[in-house]
Design a protein around this motif. Structure first.
Motif, mmCIF file in Angstrom:
data_model
loop_
_atom_site.group_PDB
_atom_site.id
_atom_site.type_symbol
_atom_site.label_atom_id
_atom_site.label_comp_id
_atom_site.label_asym_id
_atom_site.label_seq_id
_atom_site.Cartn_x
_atom_site.Cartn_y
_atom_site.Cartn_z
ATOM 1 N N THR A 8 51.070 41.341 32.679
ATOM 2 C CA THR A 8 51.631 40.734 33.882
ATOM 3 C C THR A 8 51.761 41.790 34.959
ATOM 4 N N GLN A 9 51.425 41.426 36.177
ATOM 5 C CA GLN A 9 51.623 42.359 37.282
ATOM 6 C C GLN A 9 52.965 42.060 37.903
ATOM 7 N N THR A 10 53.795 43.079 37.983
ATOM 8 C CA THR A 10 55.058 42.874 38.693
ATOM 9 C C THR A 10 55.017 43.758 39.924
ATOM 10 N N SER A 11 55.214 43.165 41.098
ATOM 11 C CA SER A 11 55.091 43.998 42.296
ATOM 12 C C SER A 11 56.364 44.791 42.542
ATOM 13 N N SER A 12 56.171 45.976 43.029
ATOM 14 C CA SER A 12 57.323 46.799 43.383
ATOM 15 C C SER A 12 57.686 46.515 44.839
ATOM 16 N N VAL A 13 58.535 47.341 45.405
ATOM 17 C CA VAL A 13 59.088 47.049 46.733
ATOM 18 C C VAL A 13 58.003 46.811 47.794
ATOM 19 N N MET A 14 57.026 47.726 47.840
ATOM 20 C CA MET A 14 55.953 47.559 48.829
ATOM 21 C C MET A 14 54.778 46.831 48.198
ATOM 22 N N PRO A 15 54.571 45.576 48.562
ATOM 23 C CA PRO A 15 53.456 44.885 47.931
ATOM 24 C C PRO A 15 52.117 45.477 48.354
ATOM 25 N N GLU A 16 51.186 45.531 47.411
ATOM 26 C CA GLU A 16 49.834 46.022 47.703
ATOM 27 C C GLU A 16 49.116 44.964 48.527
ATOM 28 N N PRO A 17 48.060 45.368 49.259
ATOM 29 C CA PRO A 17 47.243 44.326 49.878
ATOM 30 C C PRO A 17 46.762 43.382 48.776
ATOM 31 N N GLU A 18 46.746 42.098 49.065
ATOM 32 C CA GLU A 18 46.368 41.158 48.025
ATOM 33 C C GLU A 18 44.942 40.690 48.243
ATOM 34 N N TYR A 19 44.271 40.397 47.157
ATOM 35 C CA TYR A 19 42.884 39.954 47.284
ATOM 36 C C TYR A 19 42.539 38.976 46.174
ATOM 37 N N ILE A 20 41.483 38.233 46.416
ATOM 38 C CA ILE A 20 40.936 37.382 45.362
ATOM 39 C C ILE A 20 39.527 37.908 45.069
ATOM 40 N N ILE A 21 38.980 37.486 43.946
ATOM 41 C CA ILE A 21 37.593 37.841 43.629
ATOM 42 C C ILE A 21 36.742 36.602 43.851
ATOM 43 N N VAL A 22 35.659 36.770 44.600
ATOM 44 C CA VAL A 22 34.749 35.643 44.809
ATOM 45 C C VAL A 22 33.511 35.884 43.950
ATOM 46 N N ALA A 23 33.196 34.901 43.096
ATOM 47 C CA ALA A 23 31.982 34.984 42.270
ATOM 48 C C ALA A 23 30.913 34.137 42.944
ATOM 49 N N CYS A 24 29.753 34.747 43.154
ATOM 50 C CA CYS A 24 28.655 34.000 43.778
ATOM 51 C C CYS A 24 27.360 34.540 43.183
ATOM 52 N N LYS A 25 26.550 33.675 42.654
ATOM 53 C CA LYS A 25 25.292 34.065 41.992
ATOM 54 C C LYS A 25 25.535 35.167 40.961
ATOM 55 N N ASN A 26 26.563 34.997 40.160
ATOM 56 C CA ASN A 26 26.918 35.919 39.066
ATOM 57 C C ASN A 26 27.379 37.294 39.547
ATOM 58 N N GLN A 27 27.598 37.440 40.852
ATOM 59 C CA GLN A 27 28.101 38.723 41.367
ATOM 60 C C GLN A 27 29.542 38.536 41.830
ATOM 61 N N PHE A 28 30.259 39.653 41.880
ATOM 62 C CA PHE A 28 31.683 39.570 42.185
ATOM 63 C C PHE A 28 32.006 40.374 43.441
ATOM 64 N N PHE A 29 32.789 39.762 44.325
ATOM 65 C CA PHE A 29 33.127 40.371 45.614
ATOM 66 C C PHE A 29 34.647 40.387 45.789
ATOM 67 N N VAL A 30 35.115 41.450 46.433
ATOM 68 C CA VAL A 30 36.558 41.545 46.682
ATOM 69 C C VAL A 30 36.847 40.979 48.070
ATOM 70 N N LEU A 31 37.646 39.940 48.104
ATOM 71 C CA LEU A 31 38.005 39.347 49.395
ATOM 72 C C LEU A 31 39.499 39.572 49.635
ATOM 73 N N ASP A 32 39.807 40.507 50.542
ATOM 74 C CA ASP A 32 41.218 40.756 50.887
ATOM 75 C C ASP A 32 41.762 39.534 51.608
ATOM 76 N N VAL A 33 42.920 39.066 51.173
ATOM 77 C CA VAL A 33 43.487 37.883 51.833
ATOM 78 C C VAL A 33 44.716 38.241 52.666
ATOM 79 N N VAL A 34 45.180 39.492 52.512
ATOM 80 C CA VAL A 34 46.266 39.972 53.375
ATOM 81 C C VAL A 34 45.795 41.304 53.950
#
Ligand code: COA
Length: 633
Positions: free
Chosen positions: A179-205
């Motif tokens: 489990t990830q528990t965030s500390s006081v300063m949250p890290e930039p958050e991101y999701i992973i986008v899978a497209c054609k079997n490849q993975f991309f980091v999409l920052d959402v904040v």
């Protein structure tokens, strides 16, 4: 920095006000166990089991000692069964996650004119996910209250807080839920986008600001272009996560020797969730085919590698309109998943797409593609994982069946519990297919208790066996009034078991606790747990659960044993959606045959009730409760 830690039953916040899960008395459980298995095994075997159980439960015996130790454990923990249950149900299970373990929610078919249309849908969906995530971050989700049987009590909310914060790490013998528990300063958050079997980091904040829908869309467009334009496509590493858990753990150990791979794995493991932008599957978008797309992506030649099965939430948006969510099951139950997805679908319906350029963040950097270094050993592993996934895909025999003759309103008017009635119908269908009743699992929520997950309602009761026999074997000879009485007995037995289970008094968790505490204390394994009856009674040939929804969508999953059925049902007021699965590799099962028997059984039960159920309220025609030939009963 988010900290990775072993999931512990010590939660935080509101659940402390909930009562602790009780432990039934030893004799309650042992008596109930004998009652549950007597009619499922041969008489000689039962005689042997009865003697073993009596020795286990004797005064001053092993059973009493272990019960006492379990009571001590209850004092010291929030939930005495939580970690035993989590290991037994999920983390120690070595089977591949797709089909065997991970359920999926299937959204209504979407109509996309082109790829941009599907990306707009995806951006809207992710925008909803971020909204929901901020409710979770503020711990401001309203508390759920029990509905149905014993309605009104508050339910434990902890499962919700694992939706976007956990990761199932494969292990050689046992996986770990981190489990990830965030500390006081949250890290930039991101999701992973899978497209054609490849993975991309999409920052959402970015710079403490959440990307709006236009920004998300712009980033998704960039990702699709990058995925399409690569000169040398990267290996479909996601396939490794579809393999058996030990095999994946071995492959992962090879992968992490390289720092590029380590970085890519780390990014995926710490992400909020996955968005899988699937290619067109080529199949007609029936309910069944959309469900298959979610569960396994139709194998490695289609979208099977466009997944990362260890991540709890993978939102799938297919270019052809097949959309839904596939879930790693260990952090939460289907009911929590339904609440989350219903929020998202309602959000999308209620808040029209907001594609406004003006408020966008300027200078959005290009999303990062994750890279992999693949040794020849890894290439071999990939080929083997692809082959195994293909075999699973070919073997899965699944059908979504919408039973339209009536729904739960008709059953309520019979003064019966709809859930109990459907369980009885499933037993009738199985008996008509195989001429026997078998160990059956129905999940019962124990969220009324701190850190509560589920226990088992063993639906193959002796009372239901009497009913299904009367409806099948020489049925003409049994008077309808007697069949009706047997139906009532079966419904009452099922309803009573349900009440026991949801109040923490069922037997499966208790027996598991006694077994595991013996192991923990390193005492001799009690004979009751190596007995053939115990072993066979835990192979659930029928694995069932109710997953109701209030918006149009349904849940599906696979069987849990090679010769079994997985049956998920979604009762609506005037119809019931069933999703039935089995394996083609078994000669004993066929989903189509089971569904036919189920439909006939439901109609027979309806006819019987209409003729004989004096407790029933008159049924209005709008309930669909018309006779099989269409005339009124
Ligand atoms: N006469 C008339 N109405 C009745 C009735 C009766 N004898 N018995 C029940 N009903 C009504 C209930 O009041 C309820 O009404 P509502 O729709 O207005 O709320 C409705 O029928 C449904 O009740 P019932 O069919 O008895 O089931 P339930 O909702 O209590 O559900 C379980 C039973 C076991 C499914 C539920 O307790 C549970 O545990 N759900 C979680 C399952 C789960 O975990 N699934 C996910 C697995 S991943």
């Amino acid at each position: 920095m988010p900290i990775l830690e072993q999931e512990s039953p010590k939660g935080h916040g509101d659940h402390h006000v909930l009562p602790k899960l009780p432990i039934p008395t030893l004799h309650q459980t042992l008596d109930m166990y004998l009652k549950c298995v007597e009619h499922l095994v041969k008489p000689e075997q039962f005689k042997k089991t009865k003697a073993i159980v009596e020795r286990f439960g004797a005064a001053g015996g092993q059973g009493e000692f272990l019960q006492e130790k379990l009571m001590e454990k209850r004092e010291k923990t929030d939930n005495w069964v939580y970690s035993y249950w989590l290991d037994d149900m999920y983390l120690s299970n070595r089977l591949a996650l797709p089909i065997n373990s991970s359920p999926a929610m299937v959204f209504p078919k979407q109509v996309f004119k082109d790829r941009s249309d599907s990306l707009r849908f995806a951006a809207h969906l992710i925008s909803g996910v971020l909204n929901y995530k901020s409710l979770l971050d503020g711990r401001s989700l309203p508390v759920d209250y029990a509905r149905g049987q014993l309605a009104g009590t508050p339910l434990c909310m902890e499962q919700y807080y694992r939706l976007f914060t956990t990761y199932r790490l494969p292990g050689l013998k046992k996986d770990t839920l981190v489990t990830q528990t965030s500390s006081v300063m949250p890290e930039p958050e991101y999701i992973i986008v899978a497209c054609k079997n490849q993975f991309f980091v999409l920052d959402v904040v970015i710079n403490f600001r959440r990307l709006n829908e236009s920004d998300l869309l712009a980033q998704l467009e960039k990702i699709v272009k990058m995925a399409e334009n690569t000169e040398e496509p990267l290996p479909p590493i996601g396939l490794l996560t579809s393999d058996g858990r030990t095999e994946w753990a071995e492959a992962r150990a090879m992968l992490i020797k390289d720092s590029t791979n380590r970085d890519s794995l780390d990014m995926i493991e710490r992400s909020l969730c996955l968005l899988c932008l699937d290619d067109t599957s080529g199949a007609e978008l029936t309910d069944t085919n959309r469900a298959l797309q979610m569960l396994h992506g139709a194998g490695h030649q289609k979208n099977g590698g466009n997944r990362w099965y260890d991540k709890p939430m993978q939102f799938v948006v297919g270019a052809d309109g097949a959309c839904g969510v596939i879930c790693e099951h260990s952090p939460f139950e289907g009911i929590v998943l339904v609440q989350c997805t219903e929020y998202l679908l309602k959000y999308m319906k209620g808040s029209p797409s907001k594609l406004v350029r003006a408020s966008s963040i300027t200078n959005l950097h290009t999303p990062r593609r994750l890279h992999w270094k693949c040794s020849p050993e890894i290439q071999e592993r990939l080929a083997s994982s692809a082959h195994k996934l293909q075999r699973l895909v070919r073997s899965l025999d699944m059908d979504v069946f919408k039973f339209k003759a009536y729904g739960k309103e008709f059953i309520k008017k019979q003064k019966m519990s709809p859930d109990a009635y459907i369980q009885v119908a499933l037993q009738l269908a199985f008996y008509r297919c195989e001429g026997r009743t078998v160990p059956t699992y129905e999940s019962a929520s124990i969220r009324r208790f701190r850190e509560g997950r589920v226990d088992n309602i063993r639906s193959a009761t002796v009372e239901v066996l009497a009913f299904v026999k009367s409806m099948t074997d020489g049925k003409a000879a049994v008077p309808d009034a007697e069949k009706m009485k047997k139906l009532w007995d079966a419904i009452s037995a099922q309803t009573n078991y349900t009440i026991l289970a949801i109040t923490g008094k069922a037997i499966d968790n208790h027996l598991l606790g006694l077994r595991e505490i013996a192991e923990e204390l390193n005492v001799e394994k009690p004979e009751i747990f190596s007995d053939e009856t115990y072993v066979s009674s835990n192979k659930f040939i029928l694995s069932t659960s109710q997953v109701p929804t209030t918006v149009e969508m349904f849940c599906c999953y696979g069987p849990v044993v090679p010769n079994g059925y997985g049956t998920c049902y979604n009762p609506q007021s005037d119809h019931i959606i069933f999703c039935v699965s089995s394996f083609r590799e078994s000669v004993e099962t066929s989903s189509a045959v089971f569904i036919k028997a189920l439909e006939e059984g439901l109609l027979d039960m309806r006819d019987l009730c209409c003729k004989q159920n004096t407790a029933a309220k008159p049924v209005a025609p709008k309930d669909g409760a018309t006779a099989r030939n269409g005339s009124k009963p």
